[in-house]
Write a protein that holds these residues in place. Sequence first.
Motif, short mmCIF file in Angstrom:
data_model
loop_
_atom_site.label_atom_id
_atom_site.label_comp_id
_atom_site.label_asym_id
_atom_site.label_seq_id
_atom_site.Cartn_x
_atom_site.Cartn_y
_atom_site.Cartn_z
N THR A 100 0.81 -1.22 0.00
CA THR A 100 0.00 0.00 0.00
C THR A 100 0.84 1.27 0.00
O THR A 100 0.32 2.35 -0.28
CB THR A 100 -0.94 0.01 1.22
OG1 THR A 100 -0.17 -0.13 2.42
CG2 THR A 100 -1.96 -1.11 1.13
N VAL A 101 2.13 1.14 0.35
CA VAL A 101 3.02 2.29 0.43
C VAL A 101 4.36 1.95 -0.20
O VAL A 101 4.93 0.90 0.10
CB VAL A 101 3.27 2.71 1.90
CG1 VAL A 101 4.26 3.87 1.98
CG2 VAL A 101 1.98 3.05 2.62
N ALA B 174 5.23 3.03 -7.43
CA ALA B 174 4.00 3.20 -6.65
C ALA B 174 2.78 3.33 -7.56
O ALA B 174 1.76 2.66 -7.35
CB ALA B 174 4.11 4.42 -5.72
N LYS C 83 0.51 4.34 -2.62
CA LYS C 83 0.89 5.74 -2.46
C LYS C 83 2.41 5.82 -2.29
O LYS C 83 3.06 4.84 -1.91
CB LYS C 83 0.18 6.38 -1.27
CG LYS C 83 0.51 5.78 0.09
CD LYS C 83 -0.35 6.43 1.17
CE LYS C 83 -0.12 5.74 2.51
NZ LYS C 83 -0.97 6.32 3.57
N GLU D 269 -0.27 -0.83 7.37
CA GLU D 269 0.03 -0.68 5.95
C GLU D 269 1.27 -1.51 5.60
O GLU D 269 2.18 -1.67 6.40
CB GLU D 269 0.24 0.79 5.58
CG GLU D 269 -1.07 1.57 5.60
CD GLU D 269 -0.97 2.88 4.88
OE1 GLU D 269 -1.46 2.95 3.73
OE2 GLU D 269 -0.43 3.84 5.46
#
Length: 182
Positions: free
Chosen positions: A61-62, A78, A84, A123
């Motif tokens: 997610t990151v 990303a 993100k 995350e």
Amino acid sequence: MANEVVKDQRIAGITSAIRVIPDFPKPGILFQDITTLLLDVKAFKDAIDLFVERYKGKNITVVAGIEARGFIFGPPIALAIGAKFVPLRKPRKLPGPVISEEYSLEYGTDKIEMHIGAVHEGERVLIIDDLIATGGTLCAAIKLLERVGAEVVECACVIELPELKGKDKLGCKPLFVLVSSD
């Protein structure tokens, strides 16, 4: 976890696109210059593609990019994997409230910082940089992200300088590199 060797024909093009500059920034250093990789559209795209192929579908997610060259590789990865991008910066570069992690250098210490609230508990994070040498910056990044409850899935670098044994400092965190300088 041991570093994995990528067996892919694209690696030769990436390797040859990286310029090695002897005695920079001081005598005895063989500087791995990625600016020539960035000038080679095919090699640069191949590097990004190899990372994307590895991380697509891994529920990351990151993507956290370490200043400054992690900022070059992190955002396209990303975007391609639907995560993100979070910059990890040197002190006093981010506006607003930050958290920081100090790490040791050969002579002294430094810090990396991240905006408070940029990464949340639970995350799944990929940390990206251009090069791993002694591992100090990557270790600081791992600690910083784990302090907020994130799960660091893997660290990734374009280049590894294995003689400096940086991956040994990462403990059980996996490291993925495209090119080894040995």
